[in-house]
Scaffold this motif. Structure first.
Motif, mmCIF file in Angstrom:
data_model
loop_
_atom_site.group_PDB
_atom_site.id
_atom_site.type_symbol
_atom_site.label_atom_id
_atom_site.label_comp_id
_atom_site.label_asym_id
_atom_site.label_seq_id
_atom_site.Cartn_x
_atom_site.Cartn_y
_atom_site.Cartn_z
ATOM 1 N N ALA A 68 -8.645 -79.712 -9.057
ATOM 2 C CA ALA A 68 -7.184 -79.652 -9.092
ATOM 3 C C ALA A 68 -6.774 -79.146 -10.471
ATOM 4 C CB ALA A 68 -6.575 -81.026 -8.831
ATOM 5 N N TYR A 69 -5.856 -78.199 -10.485
ATOM 6 C CA TYR A 69 -5.332 -77.640 -11.724
ATOM 7 C C TYR A 69 -3.855 -78.016 -11.802
ATOM 8 C CZ TYR A 69 -3.997 -74.207 -15.245
ATOM 9 O OH TYR A 69 -3.506 -73.603 -16.375
ATOM 10 N N LEU A 70 -3.524 -78.873 -12.756
ATOM 11 C CA LEU A 70 -2.149 -79.338 -12.962
ATOM 12 C C LEU A 70 -1.411 -78.314 -13.813
ATOM 13 C CD1 LEU A 70 -0.040 -81.650 -12.740
ATOM 14 C CD2 LEU A 70 -1.104 -82.631 -14.788
ATOM 15 N N CYS A 71 -0.245 -77.875 -13.346
ATOM 16 C CA CYS A 71 0.470 -76.845 -14.108
ATOM 17 C C CYS A 71 1.974 -76.925 -13.892
ATOM 18 C CB CYS A 71 -0.048 -75.453 -13.737
ATOM 19 S SG CYS A 71 -0.022 -75.066 -11.986
ATOM 20 N N ASP A 72 2.685 -76.176 -14.704
ATOM 21 C CA ASP A 72 4.144 -76.048 -14.633
ATOM 22 C C ASP A 72 4.861 -77.397 -14.680
ATOM 23 O OD1 ASP A 72 4.000 -73.292 -14.597
ATOM 24 O OD2 ASP A 72 4.136 -73.129 -12.418
ATOM 25 N N VAL A 73 4.325 -78.328 -15.456
ATOM 26 C CA VAL A 73 4.997 -79.620 -15.632
ATOM 27 C C VAL A 73 6.169 -79.397 -16.580
ATOM 28 C CG1 VAL A 73 4.764 -82.000 -16.423
ATOM 29 C CG2 VAL A 73 2.820 -80.855 -15.302
ATOM 30 N N ILE A 74 7.378 -79.635 -16.072
ATOM 31 C CA ILE A 74 8.559 -79.378 -16.889
ATOM 32 C C ILE A 74 9.694 -80.316 -16.477
ATOM 33 C CG2 ILE A 74 9.498 -77.525 -15.412
ATOM 34 C CD1 ILE A 74 10.058 -76.052 -18.205
#
Length: 135
Positions: A68-74
Motif C-alpha cells: 500500500a502506498y499512502l499519498c496525497d494526505v492533505i
C-alpha cells in the motif's frame, strides 16, 4: 470543534476542491484534473468532513494484499492542527480491506513526525518512509 467524519464514499468527495488543493501543494503542482481523476479512480480514497464540508483527503494505491502506498494526505489550511490528518491516516491504516497488507510506503519532505507516530520509519533517501506490519 464538531466531530470529523471520515468517508470512503467517492460520491461525497468534492473533486474540484480536492484537485485544486493538491495542485497548490509542493508535490501536486504539476498535476491536472484529468490526472487526479484517474488517480482517484484507481485508489482507495478517504475524505474528512465536518458536517457536509470536506476538510481533508488522503488516498492509498494498493493491491489489497501485499503493498500500500499512502499519498496525497492533505488537510484544508483553515482546519490544520486539529488532528484531521491523523484521523485520515488512521482510517486508512485500519480499513478492513487493508488489514492484511504488510508493506506500506509513503514519501514526504516535511511531515516525518506525523507518520513516525504511526510506526513509519524513514529510509536512507530521507523522504521515503516504510511501515512493515503483520506480513
Amino acid at each position: 470543534m464538531a466531530e470529523v467524519d471520515i468517508s470512503f464514499d467517492r460520491n461525497r468527495l468534492d473533486f474540484k476542491a480536492t484537485s485544486e488543493i493538491i495542485k497548490a501543494s509542493y508535490w501536486g503542482s504539476r498535476r491536472s484534473d484529468d490526472v487526479h481523476r484517474r488517480a482517484f479512480d484507481n485508489s482507495l480514497c478517504a475524505a474528512a468532513f465536518l458536517g457536509d464540508e470536506q476538510v481533508g483527503f488522503a488516498r492509498v494505491v494498493t493491491d489489497y494484499a501485499c503493498f500500500a502506498y499512502l499519498c496525497d494526505v492533505i488537510v484544508w489550511p483553515e482546519h490544520r492542527g486539529a488532528g484531521i490528518g491523523k484521523k485520515l491516516i488512521s482510517a486508512l491504516l485500519d480499513h478492513p480491506e487493508l488489514a492484511t497488507v504488510g508493506g506500506w510506503t509513503l514519501r514526504t519532505a516535511d511531515a516525518h513526525s506525523l507518520y513516525a507516530a504511526f510506526g513509519f520509519e524513514a529510509s536512507a533517501d530521507g523522504k521515503t518512509m516504510h511501515l512493515k506490519r503483520n506480513g
